[in-house]
Design a protein around this motif. Structure first.
Motif, PDB file in Angstrom:
ATOM      1  N   VAL A  71       6.158  -4.272  -0.474  1.00  0.00           N
ATOM      2  CA  VAL A  71       7.057  -3.794   0.738  1.00  0.00           C
ATOM      3  C   VAL A  71       6.616  -2.587   1.539  1.00  0.00           C
ATOM      4  N   ASP A  72       5.928  -1.589   0.736  1.00  0.00           N
ATOM      5  CA  ASP A  72       5.807  -0.509   1.287  1.00  0.00           C
ATOM      6  C   ASP A  72       4.627  -0.355   2.233  1.00  0.00           C
ATOM      7  N   ASN A  73       3.484  -1.384   1.748  1.00  0.00           N
ATOM      8  CA  ASN A  73       2.382  -1.616   2.697  1.00  0.00           C
ATOM      9  C   ASN A  73       2.126  -2.879   3.436  1.00  0.00           C
ATOM     10  N   ASN A  74       3.440  -3.501   3.162  1.00  0.00           N
ATOM     11  CA  ASN A  74       3.570  -4.963   4.176  1.00  0.00           C
ATOM     12  C   ASN A  74       2.425  -6.017   3.928  1.00  0.00           C
ATOM     13  N   VAL A  75       2.070  -6.163   2.478  1.00  0.00           N
ATOM     14  CA  VAL A  75       1.038  -6.800   2.028  1.00  0.00           C
ATOM     15  C   VAL A  75       1.467  -7.883   1.041  1.00  0.00           C
ATOM     16  N   VAL A  76       1.191  -9.059   1.129  1.00  0.00           N
ATOM     17  CA  VAL A  76       1.487 -10.312   0.302  1.00  0.00           C
ATOM     18  C   VAL A  76       0.201 -10.805  -0.333  1.00  0.00           C
ATOM     19  N   ASP A  77       0.376 -10.684  -1.614  1.00  0.00           N
ATOM     20  CA  ASP A  77      -0.925 -11.065  -2.402  1.00  0.00           C
ATOM     21  C   ASP A  77      -0.713 -12.428  -3.257  1.00  0.00           C
TER      22      ASP A  77
END
Length: 117
Positions: A71-77
């Motif tokens: 959530v902090d870096n706006n990334v989905v892995d």
């Protein structure tokens, strides 16, 4: 906007990690997903993560892949393990954004994953 990365070549039994960088999206109002499309086939859902963090994976990858979000870096892995040749496909990141009265879908450009036996 969605920007997928991390595709490439992998070996059967190995691992690859795909990342989807997002901008302008609030995860709590969005269901993020990874889809894939094999040559000559329709695009299919691989994994999704809802606004509340609930995850869902396709049966074909359930024991091998994992979807997560930062959530902090706006990334989905998408962590892909125990790769199989049939995992070879173009993988797409999708955002289903929920507004008050509507839903809008956003797609990123695909990233190719090739798994050799």
């Amino acid at each position: 906007q969605l920007q997928a990365s991390g595709g490439g070549e992998g070996q059967a039994g190995g691992s690859l990690r795909l990342s989807c960088a997002t901008s302008g999206i609030q995860f709590r109002h969005t269901r993020m997903a990874w889809y894939r499309q094999r040559p000559g086939e329709q695009r299919e859902l691989v994994a999704q993560i809802a606004g509340d963090g609930t995850t869902n994976l396709a049966d074909s990858v359930k024991a091998r892949f994992h979807i997560s979000r930062d959530v902090d870096n706006n990334v989905v892995d998408l962590q892909m393990g125990s790769l199989r040749p049939e995992d070879t496909a173009v993988y797409y990141c999708k955002a289903e954004v929920y507004y008050v009265l509507s839903t809008r879908d956003f797609w990123g450009r695909g990233t190719l994953v090739t798994v050799s036996s």
